[in-house]
Design a protein around this motif. Structure first.
Motif, mmCIF file in Angstrom:
data_model
loop_
_atom_site.group_PDB
_atom_site.id
_atom_site.type_symbol
_atom_site.label_atom_id
_atom_site.label_comp_id
_atom_site.label_asym_id
_atom_site.label_seq_id
_atom_site.Cartn_x
_atom_site.Cartn_y
_atom_site.Cartn_z
ATOM 1 N N VAL A 1 29.251 -16.133 23.525
ATOM 2 C CA VAL A 1 28.871 -17.262 24.400
ATOM 3 C C VAL A 1 28.724 -18.693 23.834
ATOM 4 O O VAL A 1 28.262 -18.674 22.796
ATOM 5 C CB VAL A 1 27.639 -16.610 25.102
ATOM 6 C CG1 VAL A 1 26.529 -16.547 24.281
ATOM 7 C CG2 VAL A 1 27.300 -17.321 26.323
ATOM 8 N N GLN A 2 29.111 -19.552 24.632
ATOM 9 C CA GLN A 2 28.975 -20.831 24.169
ATOM 10 C C GLN A 2 27.704 -21.568 24.790
ATOM 11 O O GLN A 2 27.642 -21.528 26.025
ATOM 12 C CB GLN A 2 30.201 -21.792 24.563
ATOM 13 C CG GLN A 2 30.047 -23.283 24.156
ATOM 14 C CD GLN A 2 29.909 -23.382 22.641
ATOM 15 O OE1 GLN A 2 30.850 -23.095 21.880
ATOM 16 N NE2 GLN A 2 28.793 -24.402 22.233
ATOM 17 N N LEU A 3 26.779 -22.073 23.923
ATOM 18 C CA LEU A 3 25.677 -22.794 24.320
ATOM 19 C C LEU A 3 26.025 -24.265 24.747
ATOM 20 O O LEU A 3 26.731 -24.498 23.972
ATOM 21 C CB LEU A 3 24.406 -22.562 23.513
ATOM 22 C CG LEU A 3 23.887 -21.179 23.154
ATOM 23 C CD1 LEU A 3 22.654 -21.040 22.163
ATOM 24 C CD2 LEU A 3 23.644 -20.304 24.695
ATOM 25 N N GLN A 4 25.433 -24.614 25.817
ATOM 26 C CA GLN A 4 25.353 -26.097 25.920
ATOM 27 C C GLN A 4 24.101 -26.865 25.958
ATOM 28 O O GLN A 4 23.065 -26.416 26.661
ATOM 29 C CB GLN A 4 26.017 -26.092 27.479
ATOM 30 C CG GLN A 4 26.408 -27.700 27.772
ATOM 31 C CD GLN A 4 27.261 -27.574 28.893
ATOM 32 O OE1 GLN A 4 27.168 -26.634 29.812
ATOM 33 N NE2 GLN A 4 28.066 -28.579 29.109
ATOM 34 N N ALA A 5 23.990 -27.818 24.864
ATOM 35 C CA ALA A 5 22.785 -28.614 24.874
ATOM 36 C C ALA A 5 22.905 -29.807 25.630
ATOM 37 O O ALA A 5 24.031 -30.492 25.535
ATOM 38 C CB ALA A 5 22.597 -28.865 23.319
ATOM 39 N N SER A 6 22.023 -30.336 26.333
ATOM 40 C CA SER A 6 21.844 -31.481 26.956
ATOM 41 C C SER A 6 20.794 -32.285 26.972
ATOM 42 O O SER A 6 19.784 -31.858 26.509
ATOM 43 C CB SER A 6 22.383 -31.167 28.423
ATOM 44 O OG SER A 6 21.341 -30.285 29.065
ATOM 45 N N GLY A 7 20.717 -33.408 27.451
ATOM 46 C CA GLY A 7 19.324 -34.087 27.755
ATOM 47 C C GLY A 7 19.011 -35.458 26.452
ATOM 48 O O GLY A 7 18.255 -36.148 26.852
ATOM 49 N N GLY A 8 20.193 -35.429 25.788
ATOM 50 C CA GLY A 8 20.275 -36.560 24.907
ATOM 51 C C GLY A 8 20.202 -37.821 25.552
ATOM 52 O O GLY A 8 20.681 -38.173 26.544
ATOM 53 N N GLY A 9 20.136 -39.037 24.637
ATOM 54 C CA GLY A 9 20.415 -40.562 25.293
ATOM 55 C C GLY A 9 19.798 -41.337 24.480
ATOM 56 O O GLY A 9 19.378 -41.228 23.196
ATOM 57 N N LEU A 10 19.789 -42.549 24.874
ATOM 58 C CA LEU A 10 19.333 -43.804 24.146
ATOM 59 C C LEU A 10 18.036 -44.195 24.833
ATOM 60 O O LEU A 10 17.822 -44.449 26.014
ATOM 61 C CB LEU A 10 20.400 -44.833 24.332
ATOM 62 C CG LEU A 10 19.753 -46.387 23.731
ATOM 63 C CD1 LEU A 10 19.425 -46.240 22.369
ATOM 64 C CD2 LEU A 10 20.831 -47.327 24.071
ATOM 65 N N VAL A 11 17.045 -43.955 23.908
ATOM 66 C CA VAL A 11 15.711 -44.480 24.324
ATOM 67 C C VAL A 11 15.012 -45.513 23.205
ATOM 68 O O VAL A 11 15.309 -45.735 22.037
ATOM 69 C CB VAL A 11 14.789 -43.296 24.624
ATOM 70 C CG1 VAL A 11 14.892 -42.324 25.592
ATOM 71 C CG2 VAL A 11 14.488 -42.572 23.062
#
Length: 120
Positions: A1-11
């Motif tokens: 299964v491939q996990l998907q990380a999200s939520g990163g950005g510039l702060v």
């Protein structure tokens, strides 16, 4: 299964981000363990936070008191809440997990990484 990380950005420094990790494509995946790593160019991947199947948690010293690792109530999603971010937290963040799907279990599944950039 491939996990998907999200939520990163510039702060900006002092702000917060919450990273999420889940199985891509809606695949059923229940987290037994969850780790968050980060990596900057030219450096090895660093363990930031980890939670075991029993719920034991540990953090890198550099993030203690600022980051919180968790799993969702039904353990289908993993999270990393990052508060009081600092420029040195800038990195690509990866999730890694052991877990189970429908009728199977496996180890060492990785997400593709999400970039966190903290400006001073």
């Amino acid at each position: 299964v491939q996990l998907q990380a999200s939520g990163g950005g510039l702060v900006q420094a002092g702000e917060s981000l919450k990273l999420s990790c889940a199985a891509a494509g809606g695949t059923t995946f229940i987290f037994n363990t969850l780790d968050w790593y980060r990596q900057t160019p030219g450096n090895q991947r660093e363990l930031v936070a980890a939670i075991t199947s029993r719920g034991n948690i540990r953090y890198a010293d550099s993030v203690k008191g600022r980051f919180t690792i968790s799993r969702g109530v039904v353990k289908r999603t993993g999270y990393l809440q990052m508060n009081d971010l600092k420029p040195e937290d800038t990195a690509v963040y990866y999730c890694r997990a052991d877990g189970c799907g429908s009728g199977w279990c496996g180890n060492d599944f990785w997400g593709q990484g999400t970039l966190v950039t903290v400006s001073s």
